[in-house]
Design an enzyme around this catalytic site. Sequence first.
Site, mmCIF file in Angstrom:
data_model
loop_
_atom_site.group_PDB
_atom_site.id
_atom_site.type_symbol
_atom_site.label_atom_id
_atom_site.label_comp_id
_atom_site.label_asym_id
_atom_site.label_seq_id
_atom_site.Cartn_x
_atom_site.Cartn_y
_atom_site.Cartn_z
ATOM 1 N N HIS A 298 0.840 -1.209 0.000
ATOM 2 C CA HIS A 298 0.000 0.000 0.000
ATOM 3 C C HIS A 298 0.870 1.251 0.000
ATOM 4 C CE1 HIS A 298 -3.045 -2.665 2.231
ATOM 5 N NE2 HIS A 298 -3.581 -2.427 1.053
ATOM 6 N N LYS B 109 -18.043 -6.182 7.295
ATOM 7 C CA LYS B 109 -16.774 -6.877 7.126
ATOM 8 C C LYS B 109 -16.049 -6.944 8.479
ATOM 9 C CE LYS B 109 -12.695 -6.914 4.171
ATOM 10 N NZ LYS B 109 -11.948 -6.239 3.137
ATOM 11 N N ARG C 211 -1.601 -6.097 -8.373
ATOM 12 C CA ARG C 211 -0.455 -6.948 -8.062
ATOM 13 C C ARG C 211 -0.243 -7.997 -9.136
ATOM 14 N NH1 ARG C 211 -2.972 -8.417 -2.397
ATOM 15 N NH2 ARG C 211 -4.613 -8.638 -3.906
ATOM 16 N N SER D 141 -2.906 -7.812 2.619
ATOM 17 C CA SER D 141 -3.225 -7.667 4.041
ATOM 18 C C SER D 141 -3.636 -9.008 4.646
ATOM 19 C CB SER D 141 -4.348 -6.648 4.239
ATOM 20 O OG SER D 141 -3.911 -5.357 3.894
#
Length: 160
Positions: A16, A40, A89, A127
Amino acid sequence: MRAIYPGSFDPVTYGHLDIIERTSKKVEHLIVAVLNNPSKKSVFSLEERIELLKGVTKEFPNVEIDFFSGLLTDYAIKRNCTTMIRGLRAVSDFEYEMQMALVNKKINTEIETLFMVSSSKYAYLSSSIVKEVAMFGGNISCFVPKVVEQALKNKFKGGI
Protein backbone atom coordinates in the site's frame (compact mmCIF):
# COMPACT_ATOMS: atom_id res chain seq x y z
CA MET A 1 -4.96 16.59 -10.08
CA ARG A 2 -6.60 15.19 -6.97
CA ALA A 3 -7.05 11.45 -6.54
CA ILE A 4 -8.59 8.97 -4.11
CA TYR A 5 -6.87 5.72 -3.17
CA PRO A 6 -9.62 3.68 -1.47
CA GLY A 7 -9.23 0.47 0.50
CA SER A 8 -9.76 -1.31 3.77
CA PHE A 9 -6.06 -1.10 4.77
CA ASP A 10 -6.50 -3.83 7.39
CA PRO A 11 -3.57 -3.52 7.91
CA VAL A 12 -1.61 -1.09 5.75
CA THR A 13 1.34 -2.91 4.16
CA TYR A 14 4.50 -1.93 2.32
CA GLY A 15 2.57 -2.67 -0.87
CA HIS A 16 0.00 0.00 0.00
CA LEU A 17 2.76 2.42 0.95
CA ASP A 18 4.48 1.80 -2.37
CA ILE A 19 1.31 2.84 -4.22
CA ILE A 20 0.79 5.83 -1.90
CA GLU A 21 4.36 7.07 -2.31
CA ARG A 22 4.45 6.66 -6.08
CA THR A 23 1.01 8.22 -6.55
CA SER A 24 1.82 11.15 -4.26
CA LYS A 25 4.61 12.07 -6.69
CA LYS A 26 2.15 12.19 -9.59
CA VAL A 27 -0.80 14.09 -8.09
CA GLU A 28 -1.23 17.37 -6.25
CA HIS A 29 -3.38 15.85 -3.51
CA LEU A 30 -3.98 12.18 -2.64
CA ILE A 31 -6.81 11.14 -0.37
CA VAL A 32 -6.24 7.71 1.13
CA ALA A 33 -9.82 6.73 1.94
CA VAL A 34 -10.39 3.93 4.44
CA LEU A 35 -13.56 1.98 3.80
CA ASN A 36 -15.79 1.64 6.85
CA ASN A 37 -17.73 -1.52 6.09
CA PRO A 38 -19.58 -2.68 9.24
CA SER A 39 -20.46 -6.02 7.61
CA LYS A 40 -16.77 -6.88 7.13
CA LYS A 41 -14.86 -8.32 10.10
CA SER A 42 -11.68 -6.26 10.43
CA VAL A 43 -8.75 -6.90 12.75
CA PHE A 44 -8.32 -3.16 13.31
CA SER A 45 -11.13 -0.71 14.00
CA LEU A 46 -11.69 2.15 11.58
CA GLU A 47 -10.02 4.53 14.05
CA GLU A 48 -6.98 2.26 14.40
CA ARG A 49 -6.57 1.92 10.63
CA ILE A 50 -6.78 5.70 10.23
CA GLU A 51 -4.19 6.29 12.97
CA LEU A 52 -1.80 3.69 11.54
CA LEU A 53 -2.11 5.25 8.08
CA LYS A 54 -1.55 8.75 9.44
CA GLY A 55 1.57 7.54 11.22
CA VAL A 56 3.13 5.82 8.22
CA THR A 57 2.26 8.56 5.70
CA LYS A 58 3.29 11.63 7.69
CA GLU A 59 6.32 12.13 5.41
CA PHE A 60 4.02 12.78 2.44
CA PRO A 61 2.68 16.34 2.79
CA ASN A 62 0.14 16.01 -0.02
CA VAL A 63 -1.46 12.83 1.39
CA GLU A 64 -4.63 13.07 3.45
CA ILE A 65 -6.15 10.17 5.39
CA ASP A 66 -9.94 10.03 5.47
CA PHE A 67 -12.70 7.43 5.63
CA PHE A 68 -15.97 6.68 3.90
CA SER A 69 -18.98 4.39 4.12
CA GLY A 70 -21.25 3.38 1.30
CA LEU A 71 -20.52 3.94 -2.36
CA LEU A 72 -17.14 5.22 -3.42
CA THR A 73 -18.83 7.27 -6.12
CA ASP A 74 -20.87 9.14 -3.50
CA TYR A 75 -17.73 9.81 -1.48
CA ALA A 76 -15.95 11.03 -4.63
CA ILE A 77 -18.73 13.54 -5.32
CA LYS A 78 -18.61 14.73 -1.70
CA ARG A 79 -14.83 15.23 -1.97
CA ASN A 80 -15.05 16.80 -5.46
CA CYS A 81 -12.64 14.22 -6.84
CA THR A 82 -13.24 11.98 -9.83
CA THR A 83 -9.92 10.12 -10.13
CA MET A 84 -9.57 6.77 -8.36
CA ILE A 85 -6.26 4.96 -7.88
CA ARG A 86 -6.23 1.18 -7.67
CA GLY A 87 -3.22 -1.06 -7.24
CA LEU A 88 -2.70 -4.17 -9.34
CA ARG A 89 -0.46 -6.95 -8.06
CA ALA A 90 -1.24 -9.66 -10.58
CA VAL A 91 -3.52 -10.49 -13.47
CA SER A 92 -5.95 -11.97 -10.94
CA ASP A 93 -6.48 -8.49 -9.46
CA PHE A 94 -7.25 -7.00 -12.86
CA GLU A 95 -10.58 -8.77 -13.44
CA TYR A 96 -12.08 -7.60 -10.14
CA GLU A 97 -10.61 -4.09 -10.38
CA MET A 98 -11.80 -3.69 -13.97
CA GLN A 99 -15.30 -4.73 -12.95
CA MET A 100 -15.32 -2.21 -10.09
CA ALA A 101 -13.98 0.55 -12.35
CA LEU A 102 -16.74 -0.11 -14.90
CA VAL A 103 -19.45 -0.14 -12.21
CA ASN A 104 -18.15 3.16 -10.80
CA LYS A 105 -18.09 4.64 -14.31
CA LYS A 106 -21.66 3.47 -14.91
CA ILE A 107 -22.83 5.07 -11.65
CA ASN A 108 -20.94 8.31 -12.36
CA THR A 109 -19.58 8.91 -15.86
CA GLU A 110 -17.10 11.47 -14.48
CA ILE A 111 -15.20 8.81 -12.50
CA GLU A 112 -11.90 7.65 -13.97
CA THR A 113 -9.87 4.80 -12.49
CA LEU A 114 -6.11 4.77 -12.88
CA PHE A 115 -4.32 1.51 -12.23
CA MET A 116 -0.90 1.48 -10.59
CA VAL A 117 1.04 -1.72 -11.09
CA SER A 118 2.64 -2.89 -7.88
CA SER A 119 6.40 -2.92 -7.61
CA SER A 120 7.58 -6.47 -8.22
CA LYS A 121 8.95 -6.74 -4.69
CA TYR A 122 5.39 -6.36 -3.32
CA ALA A 123 3.41 -8.23 -6.01
CA TYR A 124 2.74 -11.18 -3.68
CA LEU A 125 1.78 -9.08 -0.65
CA SER A 126 -1.74 -8.72 0.72
CA SER A 127 -3.22 -7.67 4.04
CA SER A 128 -4.80 -11.13 4.37
CA ILE A 129 -1.42 -12.84 4.10
CA VAL A 130 0.10 -10.44 6.63
CA LYS A 131 -2.72 -11.09 9.11
CA GLU A 132 -2.39 -14.85 8.74
CA VAL A 133 1.38 -14.82 9.27
CA ALA A 134 0.98 -12.49 12.26
CA MET A 135 -1.78 -14.63 13.75
CA PHE A 136 0.58 -17.61 13.82
CA GLY A 137 3.43 -15.58 15.31
CA GLY A 138 5.49 -15.34 12.12
CA ASN A 139 7.92 -12.57 11.28
CA ILE A 140 6.10 -9.80 9.39
CA SER A 141 8.79 -7.12 9.58
CA CYS A 142 9.43 -7.35 5.83
CA PHE A 143 5.72 -6.82 5.06
CA VAL A 144 4.69 -3.86 7.23
CA PRO A 145 6.21 -0.83 8.99
CA LYS A 146 7.35 -1.32 12.59
CA VAL A 147 4.32 0.46 14.08
CA VAL A 148 1.96 -1.83 12.16
CA GLU A 149 3.99 -4.90 13.13
CA GLN A 150 3.69 -3.94 16.81
CA ALA A 151 -0.03 -3.24 16.48
CA LEU A 152 -0.58 -6.68 14.95
CA LYS A 153 1.50 -8.37 17.66
CA ASN A 154 -0.67 -6.63 20.26
CA LYS A 155 -3.85 -7.80 18.51
CA PHE A 156 -2.72 -11.42 18.37
CA LYS A 157 -1.17 -11.67 21.85
CA GLY A 158 -1.84 -15.08 23.26
CA GLY A 159 -2.18 -16.68 19.85
CA ILE A 160 -5.30 -17.63 17.97
